[in-house]
Design a protein around this motif. Structure first.
Motif, PDB file in Angstrom:
ATOM      1  N   TYR A   1       0.800  -1.231   0.000  1.00 53.81           N
ATOM      2  CA  TYR A   1       0.000   0.000   0.000  1.00 53.81           C
ATOM      3  C   TYR A   1       0.832   1.280   0.000  1.00 53.81           C
ATOM      4  N   THR A   2       2.069   1.203   0.430  1.00 55.70           N
ATOM      5  CA  THR A   2       2.831   2.408   0.737  1.00 55.70           C
ATOM      6  C   THR A   2       2.947   3.341  -0.465  1.00 55.70           C
ATOM      7  N   TYR A   3       3.310   2.796  -1.605  1.00 59.75           N
ATOM      8  CA  TYR A   3       3.500   3.612  -2.809  1.00 59.75           C
ATOM      9  C   TYR A   3       2.548   3.135  -3.907  1.00 59.75           C
ATOM     10  N   TYR A   4       1.307   2.942  -3.520  1.00 63.20           N
ATOM     11  CA  TYR A   4       0.308   2.238  -4.321  1.00 63.20           C
ATOM     12  C   TYR A   4      -0.235   3.063  -5.484  1.00 63.20           C
ATOM     13  N   HIS A   5      -0.207   4.386  -5.357  1.00 63.20           N
ATOM     14  CA  HIS A   5      -0.880   5.250  -6.316  1.00 63.20           C
ATOM     15  C   HIS A   5       0.108   6.014  -7.184  1.00 63.20           C
TER      16      HIS A   5
END
Length: 866
Positions: free
Chosen positions: A383-387
């Motif tokens: 999730y940390t660098y998901y976008h």
């Protein structure tokens, strides 16, 4: 059924219990202090199941209006199902506080729930100190019978999602008069208790009980006349004696912490932008929105202080709404915070995200409150660098903060991170069209659902990237990096052509949602082109066509903008990405409609955001609502900050047309007030080291502006709105020497006169006059929870060779009233009649019969020869 018991015997027992604890209680007292009235207090009857949040920087009370709550001290969830009950001699069974909760007073600094019974009144004052890792509940008790307060909760003592540890236990510390919550290593500790407590439940050692932890507070009625009864919550990832010291500090300094919070809120309201309009509800929502965004600044002992996305009860889980750090949300919210002067919070939020930038330049999408105890940044969690959008959004956020504040020091500090972010973004353009591309671990507008299948690019991310390129070009120039500035500008021109050409669907008459990996387009009508309109990236004619479609009920419900058109086979009013109404994207639509001089399509959405501030959680905005009924989804976070920020952005960038340039000591103001308003006053418009006060007054045939500054003078570009079809324009400025050059420009919907001024401590007054012309005000929709969408939409309004044309949409065979301000008109064609009085034409529009929604065109001619 409550049963009566022997009153005398029960009273004696309670008095003996009270006497036994008096000596211990005297050691810790909280004398009553005056709780100040707030100019923005929200009062009303308690509504069961409605969210109630009380927030500090380090702690949160997340509960319901009836008084039950979860207790959080970041990054720990301490307890769930915190609640009160009352015991009186008359009854065997306790009286649950939720059953006698009657009224609620929500203030920014402290919230009060009042419990009312025939034999007592208890006011529960809930305080989350500004910076302390704890909470204070101060009970104000009035009773003429012996009374015991029963306090209970279920121990959680767990990290926020997705962290976890084991070995928890809880025990009653008789000396502290508190439950101690801990674990086998004694590294995580909490105290929940009251110096007034007499007895407590016992539980198995070194294990969490299934039953609630409970302690009893016998009320000494004599002391209660002069003292609050404190219930104290303190916690931390710290040794037990350190947390115990926090517990004692909270008790000993209760009034001090209240005053600190009150002073903070008072300074915030006095120093930030404020409005005074004819719409008192909007003014109140504006103030509460600033309070909300200030509350988004959250401090974590392991990570630092940053901007979280939203709050809500976690229930049986450990996810407190979106109470962790989201990069994209922080960037979007910073736009509203820049415009209203919440600069320290923005600066801290930008620094926080830069601190966790990945080595290749990508900005984090989300950071859990428990990230300091997890392998959060090494790829273990996805999730940390998901976008994808978070990184260009952060670049835009840095630029907008700098443009508002002129903070050169922060820009120099963050400039290396900005360059790395830009370099990473360049790696996401593999086809050379200048636009960055979606893909695995690079999500954009859509996270789930069929709408996102096969997406190579989406228009939302494309718009953010084009805006980021313009931002970078200006930032690089300010840092004397002309080569980078020119490179970003060239790339922006190429990307802008791509977004305007590749996404345009001539046959459909609107911009596509996305470019597919197959080379085709996803032609669904979605809300997402509104982001490009909000940034003024679309060519005018095509923007008009898309915005007209976004104004229709297929996207715009009475309470906001749906993600996906109701005409799409993928539409589902309950679906997160395929049909729900999001206040966040509602703001982009509002902002875009105003940018392209379509206020009659923008203001109804702002009005919906205003009403939403008070219809659900008081002073808060929900994350998303049903696309079919005016009601938040059960899964919605009840206090979502990017929903709130869009009310402020819609006012500042839409209604006021506010564009600050702190480094250049310049501002642009392009107000578009609803024609039914006669005035608005705006104070503390911050730009660089200056504060601008502006007041606007309007009537049929006239517009007046008065501007003055505190601090250094600023140059002002003022855009005076002139109605469609007006003539005989005249302008005057006092003092005359402050007047610069001016120009009159026409458009499809109105005219505008742009004039350059110099604003200083001496007020400058601008007065414009004209004759004729017409402005349209759509009917207001008074929202009612649970309603369907039936309101009238103004899709288009413009002057013609013979008068004006208004394009309307509403329910078939229904009548609507439309008010047109200006000169008298007659209906030359279309299903309407008109009456004129006091400079207002009242149109009675009778829409044709049909199924569902229908459209109609009404042509208007001047009632008198020109």
């Amino acid at each position: 059924m409550l049963r009566l018991v022997n009153y005398v015997g029960a009273t004696l027992l309670m008095q003996l219990a009270t006497a036994a604890t008096v000596t211990a209680q005297l050691a810790s007292t909280v004398p009553k202090f005056t709780i100040a009235s707030s100019p923005i207090t929200l009062e009303g009857d308690v509504r069961p199941q409605q969210y109630l949040g009380v927030l500090g920087r380090s702690a949160a009370w997340l509960g319901r209006e009836t008084g039950e709550a979860e207790l959080w001290v970041h990054p720990l969830k301490l307890a769930s199902d915190f609640r009160l009950a009352f015991r009186i001699p008359d009854y065997v069974d306790v009286i649950h506080a939720r059953d006698v909760a009657r009224t609620l007073e929500v203030r920014p600094e402290l919230t009060t729930v009042t419990y009312s019974h025939a034999t007592f009144t208890v006011r529960q004052h809930i305080l989350a100190p500004l910076n302390e890792p704890g909470l204070l509940i101060l009970l104000e008790v009035d009773t003429f019978r012996p009374l015991e307060v029963v306090v209970s909760f279920k121990t959680a003592l767990q990290y926020a999602w997705p962290g976890a540890f084991g070995g928890q236990y809880a025990f009653w510390d008789e000396n502290a008069k508190a439950f101690v919550l801990s674990e086998s290593l004694r590294q995580r500790n909490a105290f929940i208790g009251s110096p007034w407590a007499s007895t407590a439940s016992t539980h198995p050692a070194h294990a969490l009980p299934d039953a609630p932890n409970t302690f009893i507070i016998p009320v000494d009625t004599l002391r209660a006349r002069h003292e609050f009864i404190p219930i104290v919550v303190a916690a931390g990832i710290a040794p037990r004696d350190s947390v115990s010291a926090v517990y004692d500090r909270l008790v000993d300094n209760a009034e001090l912490f209240y005053r600190e919070k009150l002073d903070h809120v008072t300074r915030l309201l006095q120093s930030t932008t404020a409005i005074d309009s004819p719409n008192d509800l909007l003014d109140l929502a504006f103030d509460w929105s600033k309070i909300n965004l200030d509350e988004s600044l959250t401090c974590n002992p392991d990570l630092g202080c940053g901007l979280v996305a939203g709050w809500g009860p976690s229930g049986t889980s450990t996810r407190p709404g979106f109470g962790w750090f989201f990069g994209g949300d922080a960037a979007i919210n910073s736009f509203a915070m820049d415009a209203t002067g919440l600069w320290p919070e923005v600066a801290q939020g930008l620094r926080f995200l830069a601190a966790y930038q990945r080595s290749d330049g990508k900005i984090p999408h989300e950071i859990s409150q428990a990230a300091g105890h997890l392998p959060w940044f090494d790829g273990t969690f996805p999730y940390t660098y998901y976008h994808l959008d978070t990184t260009p959004f952060w670049i835009v956020a840095v630029w907008r903060y700098w443009k508002a504040s002129g903070d050169q020091d922060l820009l120099r500090e963050l400039w290396p991170a900005v360059r790395r972010a830009y370099s990473w973004c360049l790696t996401r353009d593999t086809d050379g069209d200048g636009l960055i591309e979606n893909g695995p671990e690079n999500l954009g507008a859509i996270e789930i659902g069929e709408l996102g299948v096969g997406i190579h690019q989406d228009i939302y991310v494309a718009a953010v990237w084009v805006e980021a390129l313009g931002a970078l070009a200006e930032l690089a120039a300010s840092q004397s990096d002309e080569a980078l500035s020119q490179e970003a500008d060239r790339l922006r021109q190429r990307a802008s052509r791509s977004i305007n050409e590749d996404y345009w669907r001539e046959r459909e008459g609107h911009h596509a949602f996305g470019i597919l990996t197959s080379g085709g387009t996803n032609n669904n009508l979605t809300v997402w082109p509104a982001a490009a309109a909000a940034f003024s990236l679309l060519t005018p004619a095509r923007a008009e066509s898309t915005l007209t479609k976004l104004a229709a009920d297929s996207i715009t419900a009475d309470w906001g903008a749906r993600i996906l058109s109701t005409g799409s086979p993928l539409y589902d009013p309950m679906h997160y990405n395929n049909g729900a109404v999001w206040p966040f994207v509602t703001g982009f639509v509002t902002w875009g409609q105003y940018n392209y001089r379509r206020p009659w399509a923008g203001f109804p959405l702002l009005d919906a955001l205003t009403q939403m501030t008070f219809d659900w959680a008081r002073g808060r905005h929900p994350e998303l609502l049903s696309g079919r009924y005016y009601r938040p989804l059960d899964t919605a976070v009840p206090q979502q900050f990017f929903a709130t920020s869009m009310l402020l952005s819609s006012v500042m960038y839409g209604v006021l047309g506010w564009h600050p340039d702190g480094p250049g000591r310049h501002v642009r103001l392009a107000p578009q007030l609803p024609p039914g308003w006669d005035r608005i006053a705006v104070t503390n418009l911050r730009v660089g080291r200056s504060r601008l006060d502006a007041s606007f007054e309007q009537a049929v045939g006239s517009f007046t502006a008065e501007l003055s500054t505190q601090g250094p003078p600023v140059s002002v570009e003022l855009v005076v709105p002139i109605p469609s079809g007006a003539r005989d324009f005249a302008m005057s400025v006092e003092p005359a020497e402050e007047q610069g050059h001016g120009s009159l420009r026409g458009g499809p919907h109105d005219q505008r006169y742009t004039i350059s001024l110099q604003a200083s401590a001496t007020p400058v007054r601008v007065e414009a006059n004209w004759s004729g012309g017409l402005s349209v005000e759509p009917p207001a929709v008074r929202l009612a929870p649970g309603q369907e969408s039936h309101g009238l939409r103004v899709l288009d309004f413009r002057s013609t060779d013979t008068g004006w044309r208004i394009h309307l949409e509403g329910d078939a065979a229904q009548h609507y009233t439309v008010r047109l301000y200006g000169e008298p008109v007659r209906v030359s064609s279309g299903p309407a009649t008109s009456d004129f009085a006091d400079n207002v034409n009242v149109l009675d529009v009778g829409l044709p019969s049909g199924q569902g929604r229908v459209v109609a065109m009404v042509n208007l001619a001047r009632a008198r020869p020109q």
